[in-house]
Design a protein around this motif. Structure first.
Motif, PDB file in Angstrom:
ATOM      1  N   ARG A 117       0.828  -1.201   0.000  1.00  0.00           N
ATOM      2  CA  ARG A 117       0.000   0.000   0.000  1.00  0.00           C
ATOM      3  C   ARG A 117       0.878   1.273   0.000  1.00  0.00           C
ATOM      4  N   MET A 121       0.946   4.029  -3.025  1.00  0.00           N
ATOM      5  CA  MET A 121       0.516   5.407  -2.778  1.00  0.00           C
ATOM      6  C   MET A 121       1.656   6.413  -2.900  1.00  0.00           C
ATOM      7  N   GLU A 122       2.706   6.152  -2.158  1.00  0.00           N
ATOM      8  CA  GLU A 122       3.802   7.126  -2.124  1.00  0.00           C
ATOM      9  C   GLU A 122       4.644   7.079  -3.397  1.00  0.00           C
ATOM     10  N   HIS A 162      -2.773   7.139  -7.707  1.00  0.00           N
ATOM     11  CA  HIS A 162      -2.518   7.493  -6.303  1.00  0.00           C
ATOM     12  C   HIS A 162      -3.839   7.616  -5.532  1.00  0.00           C
ATOM     13  N   ARG A 186      -5.411   5.202  -2.541  1.00  0.00           N
ATOM     14  CA  ARG A 186      -5.891   5.726  -1.252  1.00  0.00           C
ATOM     15  C   ARG A 186      -7.264   5.159  -0.907  1.00  0.00           C
ATOM     16  N   SER A 187      -8.059   4.911  -1.972  1.00  0.00           N
ATOM     17  CA  SER A 187      -9.422   4.432  -1.738  1.00  0.00           C
ATOM     18  C   SER A 187      -9.490   2.924  -1.571  1.00  0.00           C
ATOM     19  N   GLN A 241     -12.913  10.672  -2.207  1.00  0.00           N
ATOM     20  CA  GLN A 241     -11.819  10.904  -1.260  1.00  0.00           C
ATOM     21  C   GLN A 241     -12.244  11.697  -0.031  1.00  0.00           C
ATOM     22  N   SER A 274     -10.965   1.879   3.193  1.00  0.00           N
ATOM     23  CA  SER A 274      -9.549   2.236   3.107  1.00  0.00           C
ATOM     24  C   SER A 274      -9.079   2.984   4.349  1.00  0.00           C
ATOM     25  N   LEU A 329      -0.165   6.702   6.640  1.00  0.00           N
ATOM     26  CA  LEU A 329      -0.827   6.313   5.391  1.00  0.00           C
ATOM     27  C   LEU A 329      -2.305   6.681   5.354  1.00  0.00           C
TER      28      LEU A 329
END
Lengths: 326, 333
Positions: free
Chosen positions: A51, A55-56, A314, A318-319, B23, B31, B333
């Motif tokens: 993850r 993401m990063e 990205h 996140r989702s 988001q 998430s 995160l």
């Protein structure tokens, strides 16, 4: 391939800094998760790592792509409309002391003046201007049809025409560009007559302005790569007391010609005046008949498009539910 | 005005709406890891945590602002400049200016005749776009200062550099006209004119003004002559640029009007008298209106690419987002 704004690439150092922050953040976050959820919750280890990387990693790559886009990489060419008629030619003439070297006859400066004079005669309908430079540059003759004035100046020019010391090619090129008034609707050309010696590296900003204005620089390298002493019979000496040898810096002039879509020609090529006349005529005729000119194709869209894609990935990452990462 | 080279790409801005919704608005996401605050380092949190909420809001603004900036820069923003481009060759005008010591006469306020002439010429040049304008000055001798050019910046620079008595003490009218004619000779312009501005009588030089005007006429150059100054005694004051010596005194007598009229007649132009700065300005306006022609021009669009600046803006916003999240909020995160 060329880069319009290379200074933006210096910001890649910031991206490296971000990488360091990310690694530190990864270590800290793992510890935090372990202390919050215990050792066997499954939120650490591979699942967490995947993850994190997704993401990063996409974020970091996006930053890099944005910087690449901002830097303005160009490759290939694209055609743009060009209906300018008539020709304006500005001679950017190096009159630094090194132009007194005699590795090309009668001297580098004498050769340049002769070449410029023969080109003035060869283009009866063009307007001419002259910029001279040493440590500084001045517009000696503005763009004019008055050949008499142009030729008279060429006959009289010498290193003493300017008081400054050194050789600043950037200043010469800047004044050369400033010699073309806006809104004249004529094709502009710069003929740079120099040995390529310059106290500062060539400014990319100036070269990109030339490209924007559609003014190619035809560079003539005056001198020889082997070089020569300056001044006869008493050569100029450096601080160490040894005679200074001045050499032709072809690479500098080639860079200017390439970046502005001009040509580079070594001065001592037989029939150099005819070659230059042919290339200039051919260039102008080509632009007249096609009514287009070619400019470097900017490729920022490629990098910024990839950056947008990475941004979407990205956000998708996140989702993602944590359980899907296992 | 700002335009976009690829406006179709702006549609991707719409994509940000669902992304923003998922988001930021839809809260129930698998998430998100949710933990009770009370277990965090055994420290009890004190709501409502305004500072943290503010920083989170700032970071969100930066992130979505960066996303908008990225799409805008991808669409190729450009600043558009409209420039008038002349399609015809304009006319050539040579201004021949007297810089003899008498031009320092103070009868033209606020300064003197020379400064009044300089100021009027400056305005005249700025009102003649597309015309090649040259400058000759004369006193005991005559010299070309600017060949006919459309580089008005250079012209005005050289005009400002002129000074009284730089070419000696005398009035070589014929030489001034001749030098002007010499530099208009090779011009390809259909229309050519020479404007002579003087306050004196021919008393130097080897060429008669009438002869020079006649040559001008033969070459198709119209000669306009402006006589300036007031009759009677006038106070004069100036500094010699070469020696730095200051001169003061009175000046008597003006220009030879009959000679100036003759020059204008021979040269196919007109003679004008200007007794004060306002009259001088009017004379130049008349010459300006006499020397008119149809100018063909088109508007040319010039674009200055802004994608670099927009991309840099997006980079800064994303960087702020990253730094707030990682260094201040210390996000896990």
């Amino acid at each position: 391939m060329n880069i319009e704004h290379p200074r933006y690439l210096l910001l890649l150092g910031v991206a490296l800094l971000f990488l360091g922050v990310m690694i530190r953040s990864y270590t800290r976050s793992r510890k935090a998760l372990t202390s919050l959820t215990g050792a066997d919750t499954g939120y650490k280890g591979n699942r967490f790592f995947r993850r994190f990387v997704l993401m990063e990693g996409t974020f970091l790559l996006m930053i890099v792509c944005i910087l690449f886009g901002a830097a303005g990489f160009t490759w290939g060419r694209k055609a743009v409309e060009d209906d300018r008629m008539g020709v304006d030619i500005v001679f950017v003439l190096d009159i630094s002391r090194s132009m007194l070297a005699r590795d090309i006859q009668p001297s580098r400066l004498g050769f340049s003046v002769d070449l410029a004079s023969s080109l003035v005669s060869a283009f009866p309908e063009a307007r001419f201007g002259i910029v001279v430079f040493k440590g500084s540059a001045v517009r000696a003759i503005p763009l004019t049809e008055d050949r008499w004035t142009v030729e008279k100046f060429l006959r009289e020019v010498s290193p003493e025409s300017l008081g400054s010391k050194g050789s600043n090619l950037n200043e010469g090129l800047e004044q050369g560009l400033a010699s073309f008034p806006n809104s004249m609707g004529r094709k502009g050309y710069v003929i740079l007559l120099s040995d390529g010696e310059s106290q500062a590296p060539i400014s990319r900003t100036i070269l990109s302005k030339y490209r924007e204005e559609g003014i190619p620089v035809f560079c003539v390298g005056v001198g020889t790569p082997q070089g020569s002493l300056i001044g006869d019979p008493d050569p100029i000496r450096g601080k160490d007391g040894k005679p200074v040898v001045s050499r032709l810096k072809e690479s500098v002039l080639q860079e200017v010609a390439q970046a502005t879509q001009g040509i580079y020609q070594w001065g001592d090529t037989p029939g150099i005046d005819r070659i230059l006349w042919e290339r200039l005529t051919e260039h102008a005729r080509d632009r007249n008949s096609k009514k287009i000119r070619y400019i470097p194709a900017e490729r920022y869209g490629v990098f910024l498009g990839i950056a947008l894609l990475l941004l979407i990935i990205h956000l998708g990452a996140r989702s993602l539910p944590w359980k899907d990462l296992s | 005005m700002i335009t976009f080279d690829h406006p179709g790409r702006l549609i991707f801005l719409l994509l940000l709406i669902p992304l923003f919704y998922f988001q930021q608005i839809r809260k129930q996401r698998a998430s998100v890891l949710q933990f009770p605050f009370s277990i965090w380092r055994q420290v009890k949190f004190v709501p409502p945590l305004y500072g943290i909420r503010f920083l989170m809001a700032v970071s969100r603004v930066c992130f979505w602002g960066g996303a908008v900036g990225l799409i805008l820069s991808w669409a190729g923003p450009s600043y558009v400049l409209k420039e008038k481009v002349y399609l015809d060759r304009g006319m050539d005008i040579m201004l021949v200016l007297d810089e003899s010591p008498s031009m320092a006469a103070k009868d033209f306020q606020p300064e003197n005749r020379f400064e009044a002439a300089r100021s009027v010429i400056r305005n005249f040049v700025q009102g003649r776009p597309n015309d090649s304008i040259g400058l000759v000055s004369f006193a005991l001798e005559a010299a070309l200062r600017v060949p006919p050019t459309t580089d008005y910046e250079y012209f005005l620079q050289e005009l400002d550099a002129l000074s009284i008595m730089d070419l000696g003490d005398g009035t070589a009218l014929g030489m001034g006209i001749a030098v002007g004619v010499l530099h208009l000779k090779g011009s390809s312009a259909k229309e050519k004119a020479l404007v002579l501005l003087t306050d004196g009588k021919q008393n130097a030089g080897e060429i008669l003004p009438e002869t020079a005007a006649s040559i001008a006429a033969q070459l198709g150059i119209r000669t306009y002559v402006i006589g300036i100054g007031t009759p009677g005694e006038t106070y004069i004051e100036f500094t010699n640029p070469k020696t730095g010596k200051q001169y003061r005194g009175t000046l008597e007598g003006g220009f030879d009007e009959s000679l100036l009229r003759r020059i204008a007649d021979i040269g196919g132009g007109s003679y004008f008298y200007a007794g004060n700065p306002a009259a001088l300005a009017s004379v130049f306006q008349i010459i300006d209106s006499l020397e008119t022609y149809d100018r063909r021009a088109k508007i040319q669009i010039r674009k200055i690419a802004l994608y670099g600046s927009f991309s840099l803006g997006a980079f800064i916003l994303f960087s702020l987002y990253f730094l707030i999240r990682n260094l201040i909020l210390r996000e896990v995160l």
